[in-house]
Every structure is written in C-alpha cells, then in structure tokens.
Enzyme design. Structure first.
Site, PDB file in Angstrom:
ATOM      1  CD  GLU A  39      -2.987  -1.024   2.448  1.00  0.00           C
ATOM      2  OE1 GLU A  39      -3.555  -1.919   2.828  1.00  0.00           O
ATOM      3  OE2 GLU A  39      -2.806  -0.176   3.173  1.00  0.00           O
ATOM      4  CE  LYS A  81       5.606   5.036   6.797  1.00  0.00           C
ATOM      5  NZ  LYS A  81       5.087   5.965   7.364  1.00  0.00           N
ATOM      6  NE  ARG A 133      -2.924   4.127  11.837  1.00  0.00           N
ATOM      7  CZ  ARG A 133      -2.000   3.024  12.554  1.00  0.00           C
ATOM      8  NH1 ARG A 133      -0.842   3.290  12.581  1.00  0.00           N
ATOM      9  NH2 ARG A 133      -2.529   1.930  12.583  1.00  0.00           N
ATOM     10  NE  ARG A 179       2.359   6.925  16.824  1.00  0.00           N
ATOM     11  CZ  ARG A 179       3.326   6.302  16.089  1.00  0.00           C
ATOM     12  NH1 ARG A 179       3.509   5.961  15.069  1.00  0.00           N
ATOM     13  NH2 ARG A 179       4.375   6.132  17.262  1.00  0.00           N
ATOM     14  CD  GLU A 217      -1.031   8.377   7.574  1.00  0.00           C
ATOM     15  OE1 GLU A 217      -1.210   7.622   8.565  1.00  0.00           O
ATOM     16  OE2 GLU A 217       0.026   9.231   7.665  1.00  0.00           O
ATOM     17  CG  PHE A 270      -4.608   2.044   6.392  1.00  0.00           C
ATOM     18  CD1 PHE A 270      -4.362   1.250   7.682  1.00  0.00           C
ATOM     19  CD2 PHE A 270      -4.272   3.414   6.564  1.00  0.00           C
ATOM     20  CE1 PHE A 270      -4.007   2.063   8.681  1.00  0.00           C
ATOM     21  CE2 PHE A 270      -3.603   3.902   7.443  1.00  0.00           C
ATOM     22  CZ  PHE A 270      -3.340   3.114   8.410  1.00  0.00           C
ATOM     23  NE  ARG A 314       7.417   0.854  16.235  1.00  0.00           N
ATOM     24  CZ  ARG A 314       7.180   1.900  15.509  1.00  0.00           C
ATOM     25  NH1 ARG A 314       6.864   1.467  14.070  1.00  0.00           N
ATOM     26  NH2 ARG A 314       7.096   3.118  15.714  1.00  0.00           N
ATOM     27  CE  LYS A 329       8.507   2.364  10.180  1.00  0.00           C
ATOM     28  NZ  LYS A 329       8.128   3.125  11.116  1.00  0.00           N
TER      29      LYS A 329
END
Ligand code: AMP
Length: 591
Positions: free
Chosen positions: A272, A274, A279, A293, A323, A364, A441, A447
């Site tokens: 996708e 970025k 966010r 975020r 986003e 997303f 994460r 990413k």
C-alpha cells in the site's frame, strides 16, 4: 481515600528504581483501593486527572502555581522564587516552604484523593473572566490543607510532571500481581526482590500478562482493566473494543527493502502507499469521532472528514483506521505532513483552515463493524469488507488506500517507485493473513521507506541562544522513553534545522521564535540560560549516526541531530523508545 495514602505510595515509588519493587509496591496498593475510588485514584497514580486520550488538560503555568503557593502560605513571591531557583523543582519548593509554616494555620482539613481530583479537573474547565484568579484559588485551597509532602506531589500533578517512574509496563504487571497472581503460578519474593517463576509456569505467566496487556490496548483504561482483573480471568477476556473508546493503533516495524519485506510478511503480500499524513482512527456509534495516533480526540478539528465518513461509509457502528494526507488545492499534489500539521491542535477558525489545508482520507483498515470485533479476522477479509462498505470513493476526499496484492518483486518495486513519485513516504507491506494487533510493532505488516530512519523525541529542556539568537530558545534537549518506567532519557541536543526569519519558514519551516512561543508556557525551571520544560512537544529529528555516550541519561547520543518537523499528532508517550535506539545503534552500517 486520604490523599496522604497515595502520597505515601508516590514516595515509596520514588525511593526505588527497581522495576520489580515498584510493581510490588503498586500491586499492594491496588488491593487497598476501594472499588468506587479506583477510577480517579488510578489516574492520579499516573499523575493524571484525564485519561491519555482525553483532550482536556490542566494547563496551568508554573507562575500561577507560584501565586497559589503564595496565597496558601502567605510567603512572598520573591522568596518562593528564590527557593525554587535553589531546588529547581516547584513541588519541592512547596514542600520546603509549607514545612516552615506553623502547623496551626495549615492542614486545616484532611485532603482526600477525591477532593484533589475534583479541584484539578475543574482547572481544565474554567473559562471566561477571572479564570486566572479562580485557578490560583482552586490550587491554593488544596495547598492550604496539604501536608508538606502532599504539597510536593500536588504541585507536580498540577504541573503535569509527577515523575515517580511509573510506566505502563509496571502498571500492567501490578494489575496481574494484585489480582491474578494465583493464576500465573508465580510469586514475588520480597526479601530477594525476585519474581519466583518455575520454568513450567513461564508460559502461563506470560499468557496472563498478555491478557491484561490486550485489555489495556483495547480500552486504554487502567481502572476498567483493574476492575475486570479483580473479577477474574473470564471477565478480563470479556473486555472487547467498543466504538467511541479509542484503541491503541497497530504499528509497523521497518524492513530493509522489498525482498526483506516479503521475507517478513510472506508471499502474496499487500503493498500500500505509505501516505505522509497522520493517522486517524475513526469511530462511529451514533456520532462520528476521530482520534489521532496518540488517541487525542480531533473530531472538532476535522468536521469535513467526519461528514465524509458519515456520507460514504455504510454501517451502524464501526472503527476504521486510516491516514489523512494533505494536498495542494490547485494541483492536487500531496503535501508533506508539516503542511497540515497545524490543523491538529487548532481551536479557532476551523472552517477557514479546513478550506486552506484540505486533507484526503485514505482508509486502510476496519477493526470493528456492526458489533463484530475484527481484530482476529485476516487482513484480506478486512480489506474486502472495507471495499464493500466505502461507497462512491473519491480522490481528494475519501478513498481506500492504494493497494497492490502481488508476489512479484518486480511488480512490488514498480509500485514502490510509483508511490514515491506520487509524493508518498514509501510503502507498507502487509500480510494477507495478518490480524490487527493493537499497540505493538509485531510484523503483521512492515514499512519500506528510502530515507534514513528518523527518531521521534520529546523536548525536556532548552537553552537560550546567544548573540542574535539571544531572545530565543535556540538549543533543545531531546529525549526518548523507557516504556517500563515511563522515564524520559536524554539523547542529545538539537539546534539545527530551525529558521531564524519568518520569511524562511513559509513552506512548513519552523522558526526559533515559534519554538520559543510553544515552549515558554511549559517551562518548569530556569537555571542560568538552561530551562527545563514539561515534556509535551514532540519533534522528528534525523542525525548522522548514533553513538554510545555517557553524556546523556539514555547512554546514547545523536551525532549531528537535525530538526525535521514538529509532530503535533504525537504525545510524549509516542516517542521512540530506548529499545528502538538500541536496535538502530546495533544495525548501523558496519556494526
Ligand atoms: P511510521 O510513522 O514511519 O512508523 O509509519 C507508520 C505510519 O504510517 C502509520 O502510523 C500511519 O500513520 C502511516 N501510514 C500511511 N499510509 C499507511 C498505510 N497504507 N497503512 C498503514 N499505515 C500507513
């Protein structure tokens, strides 16, 4: 509960830096808090009166607190100022000064946690004429009844700078120790300050910790989780997400390149764009609410986005992840984050600034839909659902994130180049089977971006400039976070990347004057040319290299750090961690 009891806990927590001891202290305390007081006492324990995701803040400048001390003690302001200069801590100053006062005039009423909490909350809601005087009075009223130790922590809480070293990790473990230890097969040996954990029970212990962590990620509410844990594992497992309560967003580690990304997430994978925006976690249940975020509510700041979601997304209730990215009105070209960042904190002329700095919403993910929790639903199914519920998507308004599902490195490379050419930061690569894992994460997605990794850091202090920079704060002390203790650890000083003249700052640049204006109200102490500030302002910086260094409390120093942008969408809890720095250090070229 008496405020004094809580203050006793603050003192105990400050007296040790050992994580297990802190956990034990807090877990013992948790057991003593009556159920109907859990909410506010747990917030106060973290030095807060509002949960992290609540926009309200106490927002009281040090100078006003100084006035309150003056009003409560009758000691004149110059004297208070003197002691403050010496101690460097207004809380300690309040402590020392109330100690010297005669008992008879002070401590008139015993303070309760509820009273403290209520008065401090009022500080945030006061408005209109006489607000300054009223604020001073509310704090002075508390100080008049406070013992010296109470005064110390009261002042620090008012200044939103408690510093007892209580991080989220410790809070989480303490909940387990207090209520669920019997489920884990572990015990705490106080003498040795050791967690006694037989090898066979390790998995069990980890599972219970995970359970609490998961509940916290879904609710961001320590007292709700503590209450559930108290009622047992089954109740804890019942905690689920709910529209209108923000959940921690999923984060993505960095991959070295396309091949590495495939290796981590597997083939096929979803690529996708970025987007270089910020966010937005969008909730609908009745009304629409939008969180950043760091889970701040920005619904008011983005009325046009709320409206678009209302018009284009079908469903009674849902939680979406996306986003928002700014674009140039004339050309439609994407703009970097800093061009629209000012919209996040904006409190006035909202319609006007929305016109001037429009954003496009790229959705997303979907995390909840019509009563169904989707965190364990594979990503490919979540995306398919998104495609079916977003009606009439529209470029420059609301759309699904640009996506390509492929197992071909060549196609992926082309997509990556296309994304960069369109003004994006890189690509996200997501596992089709991936779950939505809030808060960490975890490698369900990664990413890939070409630039060197930047760091997000919070400003903890600054130094006044010299010569022609004399009227500005011109060097900024920056810190990363230790998530276990909540401590902020310094990692360097940054003074480059800012502009001197307004004219140079038209394109999203930031002047020293602007930095000074932002930091001045946050100053908590001045020593010569150096000031300490309340840690609130988050910066993104780049640097040439990370070095091991005894100079800073993190044990690392950034070589040639340079300011990249302000991160108004982040709070001090979102900055990079010591672990991130260690990882970057270990992976530096040639190491
Ligand atoms: P970073 O801030 O570098 O850790 O990158 C992760 C951030 O990229 C997320 O928190 C999002 O704000 C942003 N982002 C932009 N586009 C996407 C996308 N398609 N999927 C997920 N995150 C995205």
């Amino acid at each position: 509960m008496r405020y004094g009891e809580l203050v006793g806990i603050y003192e105990k927590l400050t007296s040790t830096s050992k994580r297990l001891e802190k956990t034990a202290i807090l877990s013992e305390f948790l057991k003593t808090i009556p159920a109907n007081e859990l909410d506010h006492v747990l917030l106060l324990a973290q030095g807060r009166v509002f949960p992290a995701w609540d926009r309200r803040e106490i927002g009281m400048a040090s100078q006003l607190v100084l006035k309150a001390i003056n009003l409560a003690t009758g000691i004149d302001q110059t004297r208070i100022d003197e002691v403050w200069k010496k101690t460097g801590d207004l809380g300690q100053t309040a402590h020392d000064l109330t100690k010297t006062k005669k008992q008879s005039t002070l401590f008139s009423k015993e303070l309760t946690t509820k009273k403290v909490f209520d008065n401090l909350r009022k500080l945030a809601s006061l408005e209109g004429a006489g607000v300054v005087q009223n604020k001073v009075q509310l704090v002075a009223e508390l100080l008049t009844s406070a013992t010296p130790l109470e005064a110390k922590y009261l002042v620090r809480t008012v200044l939103e700078d408690l510093r007892v070293g209580l991080g989220e990790g410790t809070m989480r473990d303490a909940i387990v120790w207090a209520y669920l230890m019997h489920e884990t097969g572990a015990s705490y040996d106080k003498e040795k300050n050791e967690l006694v954990l037989p090898e066979d029970n390790r998995e069990k212990y980890d599972a219970v910790i995970k359970g609490v962590e998961n509940a916290l990620n879904l609710t961001n509410d320590f007292s709700a989780v503590a209450r559930a844990a108290k009622a047992g594992l089954a109740k804890l497992a019942d905690i689920t997400l709910a529209p209108q309560t923000p959940i921690k967003v999923m984060l993505y580690p960095k991959a070295k390149g396309i091949a590495d990304a495939f290796e981590i997430v597997g083939k096929l994978a979803a690529f996708e764009y970025k987007y270089d925006g910020f966010r937005m976690q969008i909730h609908k249940k009745g009304m629409i609410r939008i969180f950043t975020r760091s889970l701040e509510d920005v619904t008011e700041q983005f009325p046009e986005v709320a409206k678009l979601v209302e018009q284009h997304v079908e469903g009674d209730d849902f939680i979406l992840d996306g986003e928002a990215v700014g674009y140039e009105k004339k050309t439609g070209k994407y703009l970097p984050f800093q061009a629209i960042s000012q919209r996040i904190k904006r409190k006035y002329d909202i319609a006007e600034i929305a016109q001037k700095f429009p954003v496009e919403l790229n959705i997303f993910d979907v995390i909840e839909y019509n009563g169904k929790n989707l965190v364990n639903t594979p990503f490919s199914e979540r995306r398919a659902l998104l495609a079916s519920i977003v009606k009439n998507p529209h470029d420059k308004k609301i759309r699904l994130a640009e996506q390509l599902v492929t197992d071909s490195e060549e196609e992926a490379q082309q997509f990556y180049q296309r994304s960069l050419a369109a003004g994006n930061e890189g690509v996200m690569v997501k596992s089709l089977k991936g779950e939505y894992v809030p808060g960490s994460r975890v490698g369900q997605g990664v990413k890939v971006k070409p630039v060197m990794e930047t760091l997000e850091v919070v400003i903890t202090g600054a130094e006044w400039g010299e010569g022609k920079r004399g009227q500005w704060l011109a060097t900024f002390i920056i810190a990363v976070r230790d998530p276990d203790t909540g401590d902020l650890l310094e990692i360097g000083r940054v003074g480059t990347g800012f502009k001197e003249k307004e004219e140079e700052a038209v394109d999203g640049g930031i002047t020293f004057q602007h930095m000074t204006d932002l930091l001045r109200p946050l100053i908590t102490k001045t020593e010569g040319r150096i000031v300490a500030v309340r840690p609130q302002l988050v910066l993104e910086v780049n640097y040439e290299e990370i070095q091991a260094s005894p100079t800073y409390s993190s044990g690392y120093a950034l070589r040639f750090p340079r300011f990249v942008k302000l991160r108004e969408d982040r709070g001090p809890d979102d900055v990079n961690t010591l672990q991130d720095v260690q990882d970057l250090y270990d992976h530096q070229r040639g190491r």
